[in-house]
Structure formats: C-alpha cells, structure tokens
Motif scaffolding. Structure first.
Motif, short mmCIF file in Angstrom:
data_model
loop_
_atom_site.label_atom_id
_atom_site.label_comp_id
_atom_site.label_asym_id
_atom_site.label_seq_id
_atom_site.Cartn_x
_atom_site.Cartn_y
_atom_site.Cartn_z
N LEU A 54 8.14 -5.76 -15.95
CA LEU A 54 8.55 -5.68 -17.35
C LEU A 54 9.88 -4.95 -17.44
O LEU A 54 10.01 -3.81 -17.00
N VAL A 55 10.87 -5.62 -18.00
CA VAL A 55 12.23 -5.09 -18.08
C VAL A 55 12.63 -4.96 -19.55
O VAL A 55 12.49 -5.92 -20.33
N GLY A 56 13.12 -3.78 -19.92
CA GLY A 56 13.63 -3.55 -21.26
C GLY A 56 15.00 -2.90 -21.19
O GLY A 56 15.17 -1.92 -20.48
N VAL A 57 15.96 -3.46 -21.91
CA VAL A 57 17.32 -2.90 -21.89
C VAL A 57 17.77 -2.66 -23.33
O VAL A 57 17.99 -3.62 -24.09
N ASP A 58 17.91 -1.40 -23.68
CA ASP A 58 18.46 -1.00 -24.98
C ASP A 58 19.94 -0.66 -24.86
O ASP A 58 20.74 -0.99 -25.74
N ARG A 59 20.28 0.04 -23.77
CA ARG A 59 21.61 0.64 -23.64
C ARG A 59 22.49 -0.20 -22.72
O ARG A 59 22.22 -0.34 -21.53
N TYR A 60 23.56 -0.73 -23.29
CA TYR A 60 24.55 -1.49 -22.52
C TYR A 60 25.81 -0.65 -22.45
O TYR A 60 26.58 -0.54 -23.42
N SER A 61 26.02 -0.04 -21.28
CA SER A 61 27.04 1.01 -21.13
C SER A 61 28.46 0.52 -21.36
O SER A 61 29.33 1.31 -21.71
N LYS A 62 28.71 -0.76 -21.15
CA LYS A 62 30.07 -1.28 -21.27
C LYS A 62 30.31 -2.06 -22.56
O LYS A 62 31.37 -2.67 -22.73
N LEU A 63 29.33 -2.04 -23.46
CA LEU A 63 29.44 -2.80 -24.69
C LEU A 63 29.59 -1.88 -25.89
O LEU A 63 29.25 -0.70 -25.83
N GLU A 64 30.06 -2.44 -26.99
CA GLU A 64 30.30 -1.68 -28.20
C GLU A 64 28.97 -1.20 -28.81
O GLU A 64 27.91 -1.76 -28.54
N PRO A 65 29.05 -0.17 -29.66
CA PRO A 65 27.82 0.35 -30.28
C PRO A 65 27.03 -0.70 -31.05
O PRO A 65 25.80 -0.62 -31.10
N ARG A 66 27.71 -1.68 -31.62
CA ARG A 66 27.00 -2.67 -32.42
C ARG A 66 26.08 -3.55 -31.58
O ARG A 66 25.25 -4.28 -32.11
N PHE A 67 26.26 -3.54 -30.26
CA PHE A 67 25.44 -4.36 -29.40
C PHE A 67 24.29 -3.58 -28.76
O PHE A 67 23.56 -4.12 -27.92
N GLN A 68 24.14 -2.31 -29.12
CA GLN A 68 23.03 -1.53 -28.58
C GLN A 68 21.75 -1.88 -29.34
O GLN A 68 21.78 -2.15 -30.53
#
Length: 474
Positions: free
Chosen positions: A35-49
């Motif tokens: 089971l994989v969950g990704v909330d935080r995308y370190s290289k993307l803008e805040p609107r994509f979190q």
C-alpha cells in the motif's frame, strides 16, 4: 483401555496431519498487500500537495490485516524506495497467492500509459519536448508493477498463471501540472490501454472513470481522514459475504452522490466521479471477507499464459529473408560514465550477474517486458535488466510491427488482409497473388493475411495457421 489409547492416538495423528496440511495450504496461498500513499511531492508547487493519500494507504492496510493479509505500507516514498520495495515483495509470492496493490496519490497517463508518481517526481509543468520521457523515467508504470507480480504467480513448469492480483488506484489521469487553478483533485483514472496489457487474473479498480478526476477531499475543512473514494470503498471491502465486484458497485453509487456535493471550480457544476473496475479473473466471484452463508468459495482457475518471451522454432528449411526484422532497438540511459548496467540471470536484484552493459551501449533487443525487469539481448549476452535504464532508439525501419501466429510466427512487410471462408481459401488467394510468398490465417476471425516477405521468426499464437508459399512450392 489400551484400545482407547490406540484410538485416541490415531485421532490425534489424523488431527495433526490435517493441521499440517492446513498449515501447508496457508503457506502456499498467502495474502500479501503493498500500500503506497504519497501526499508530499518535494519538487512540486504547494497546490499539488495532497492531504489524504498516506491516510488512505494506512486505513486500507488496517482493513486488509483483518482480512488475513500481511501488509507493507510506504508513506511518501521516492522512486528508488518504490522500486526496491516492489522487487523485494515480488520475491515473496508464488503461484496460488493473492496480491493486493494499492496506490493513492498523483498519477499521469502520457500516451495512454498509467504512471504512478513517487514523492521525488520532477516538476514537468514547464513543458518541452523531453517532458514525456522525463515523466516515464521518474515514475512507476502501473502495468509494469502488475506484470512483475503476475510473472511471479505463473508456474514456470506449466506456464499457467495461478493466483490473483487486485490493483486499486485512487488517482485520476489528467495532467495535474498543466492546471492553473488549485483544487482538491488528483490525477489518474481508468486507462484505456490497461486492457491491452497481459492481465489475466487481475482485478483492477479505479477511483474515477475515463476522463474524470478523483477528489482528494471535499474541502480544506473536510474532516474525513481519507479520500472521497477510499472512505466509501473500505467499509464495502470489509463487509462479510460481499463479492469484490459488488463492493465496487456499491461504493460507486455512494461516491457519485458524495462527489456531487463538491462544486467544480472550472464549470461551476457538481463534480462527477464514477469509480470503475475491470475483472479479468478466471473463476467465480472474489470474496475477501468470507463467502455468503451456506456457500463455498470458488477458486480462481489456473489459465495458460501467452508466451512471455520469444521462442524461436527450428529454422531448418525455412526461407527466412536475410537482414532480420524491424524490432525496435534500445540504448542504455541514466547510467554514470564510470558505471555499468548489470544484466542478471533472472528478473530481480538478487539474481546472479551474467554480464554488464556499458553506459553508452545501444542496439539492445528487448525480448520480453513482463514487469519492471525486461529480458534483453545484446550480442551474445542475454539476461534481465531494469527497464528504467533502457530507452527506445530513434530511427525505426518503418516495417510492420511483429505479428504472432500458430506453429511458426513471423514479422512481415507489405501485408494485405481479407476475409475468407477457411485456410484453404487463404492458400488459394496466396497462390494467385503475384506478390504473396507467405500467409497467416486467423481461424476465429476468418482473416487471411498475405505477406510478400518473411522478416523474422517470432512467437506462437494458437488461433492462427502460417504457411510458406514460395512460388516454387505449390
């Protein structure tokens, strides 16, 4: 007294044998979940979190543990962590097992290929001619993950697939990086190309239908810890006596109503989200939380797999044209100049190294693509390499794509096709055609393919008959 002891001993022995048999069955038929969950995308803008994806994975794991699954949860993993975990978990399963794959987060579908985005996925919002290739290298292909587990569930002795893969994707498929307004939607859904992958024994569930967007939350004040789909799906999944297909249908009705309470910022209308599923299993209904009272479970039926790699028949007396076929060639990419790409005996990191490819190696033939690892051939070297380090070379020959046939199979050029009554009619058509030297007749479709030149031997297809019709052979 002795008779009683003897009877008791016999009964105890029988019970012990039954317990051992049950234990063996339990070992042979495991339930494993990633089971994989990704909330935080370190290289993307805040609107994509996102806010709910990690909770989705953890909540699903909790339900699956109650259903007898051993679970492994990845929270905000990067690409390397995802690859390593998938490979390691794949090595623990075998024929007869059930594998449950769950991903919650962002995804893309460039050119119809579902990509699951890890936490270190690069920002491709600026566009450019290389963005699609950057996206492919920086993400995990859904079909590759499913294919890797399907390969492990295939009996190598019989070639039969025996097991079950359940894939749940809580994302939607539009490119989130092309959006200009922040909202609460994710990016992947049902991919039309998924059904073209070898997927026997796979039950695929998507949180949104084609061209739809899955909601991460209804608002920033949404009190539910999980996404709109997951909060509805999990109670249905855990209901005793309910088949998996029924659980998805029931969840779909609820998701449609719940999603409609969210107003789409672009259209000003209620949001429309319809979960979808594809059931390509070979057996009865799938019950994860127990069968209905008074009914026995129906096992998934083992089915013969299509050939996983090219199997060349004897070339004796076969007039194969010199020059080979038009299969695309690949080159090594993303390997440092002072490093090499290892080629292994089997498709996993623990297999022995049988050779190495230089960082600038090219003209590599890919024989099979069952998962993250591809079977390749380079000169006399043949083995398995990680697909993320291989890229198709530019400059194709322009010949037709490989076609598969029965008995023998060929890659051919300048093909014409027509519908005829039977294989004899197809042969007569080839004899009367001045340019026909070989033919293939597809029995189920009554389709006659006439070929001017045979380019290369390929793999077999039980639906077709292939015949050489060189003009000196009548």
């Amino acid at each position: 007294m002795r008779a009683s002891v003897r009877v008791a001993s016999v009964i105890a022995g029988i019970l012990f044998a039954l317990l051992c048999t049950a234990a063996d069955d339990a070992v042979a038929q495991k339930r494993v979940a990633l089971l994989v969950g990704v909330d935080r995308y370190s290289k993307l803008e805040p609107r994509f979190q996102l806010q709910k994806a990690v909770n989705d994975a953890q909540a699903t794991a909790a339900v699956l543990r109650k259903l007898g699954f051993s679970t492994q949860v990845l929270a905000n993993p990067d690409l390397s962590q995802m690859i390593e975990t998938i490979e390691a978990l794949a090595q623990t399963v075998g024929p007869g097992d059930t594998v449950f794959l769950f991903f919650s987060g962002h995804g893309l579908s460039p050119e119809g290929s579902n990509l699951l985005l890890p936490s270190d996925f690069p920002d491709i919002g600026r566009g450019g001619p290389g963005m699609r290739e950057i996206a492919r290298r920086g993400a995990i292909a859904e079909a590759a993950v499913v294919g890797q587990f399907r390969e492990r569930l295939t009996d190598k002795n019989t070639g039969q697939f025996n097991g079950l893969v359940i894939a749940v994707i809580d994302a939607c498929r539009n490119n989130p990086f092309a959006r200009t307004n922040a909202d609460f939607r994710r990016a992947i859904g049902v991919a039309p190309t998924f059904r073209h992958q070898p997927s026997v024994g796979v039950f695929s569930i998507y949180s949104a239908g084609a061209d739809q967007l899955a909601l991460d939350r209804l608002s920033d004040s949404d009190a539910s810890p999980t996404s709109v789909f997951t909060r509805v799906f999990l109670p249905e999944l855990a209901r005793p006596g309910v088949a998996l297909s029924e659980a998805v249908v029931s969840a779909r009705v609820q998701v449609v109503k719940l999603a409609a309470t969210y107003t789409d910022p672009e259209t000003g209308r209620p949001h429309f989200q319809t979960p979808a599923f594809y059931d390509q299993t070979q057996g009865g209904p799938i019950y994860l939380a127990g069968t209905p009272a008074g009914t026995a479970p129906v096992a998934q039926r083992p089915v013969a797999e299509p050939p996983a790699e090219i199997r060349v028949p004897s070339k004796a007396n076969l007039p194969v044209t010199a020059g080979g076929g038009a299969s695309p060639r690949y080159r090594v990419v993303d390997v440092r100049r002072d490093d090499v790409l290892n080629v292994r005996a089997e498709g996993h990191a623990g297999a022995p190294i049988v050779g190495r490819l230089a960082p600038n190696a090219s003209n590599i033939v890919v024989v099979a693509k069952p998962g993250l690892w591809w079977r390749i051939r380079s000169g006399n070297l043949e083995g398995w390499a990680l697909s993320r380090f291989l890229q198709e070379m530019a400059g194709k020959t322009g010949q037709a794509a490989p076609q598969t046939h029965d008995g023998y199979a060929y890659q051919f050029s300048n093909e014409t096709a027509r519908t005829v009554a039977d294989a004899d009619a197809c042969a007569r058509a080839c004899r009367t055609s001045p340019n026909c030297n070989a033919l293939t007749y597809f029995k189920s479709r009554r389709l006659c393919r006439l070929m001017t030149r045979v380019d290369a031997l390929l793999e077999a297809n039980p639906d077709a008959v292939s015949i050489f019709m060189a003009k000196n052979i009548q």
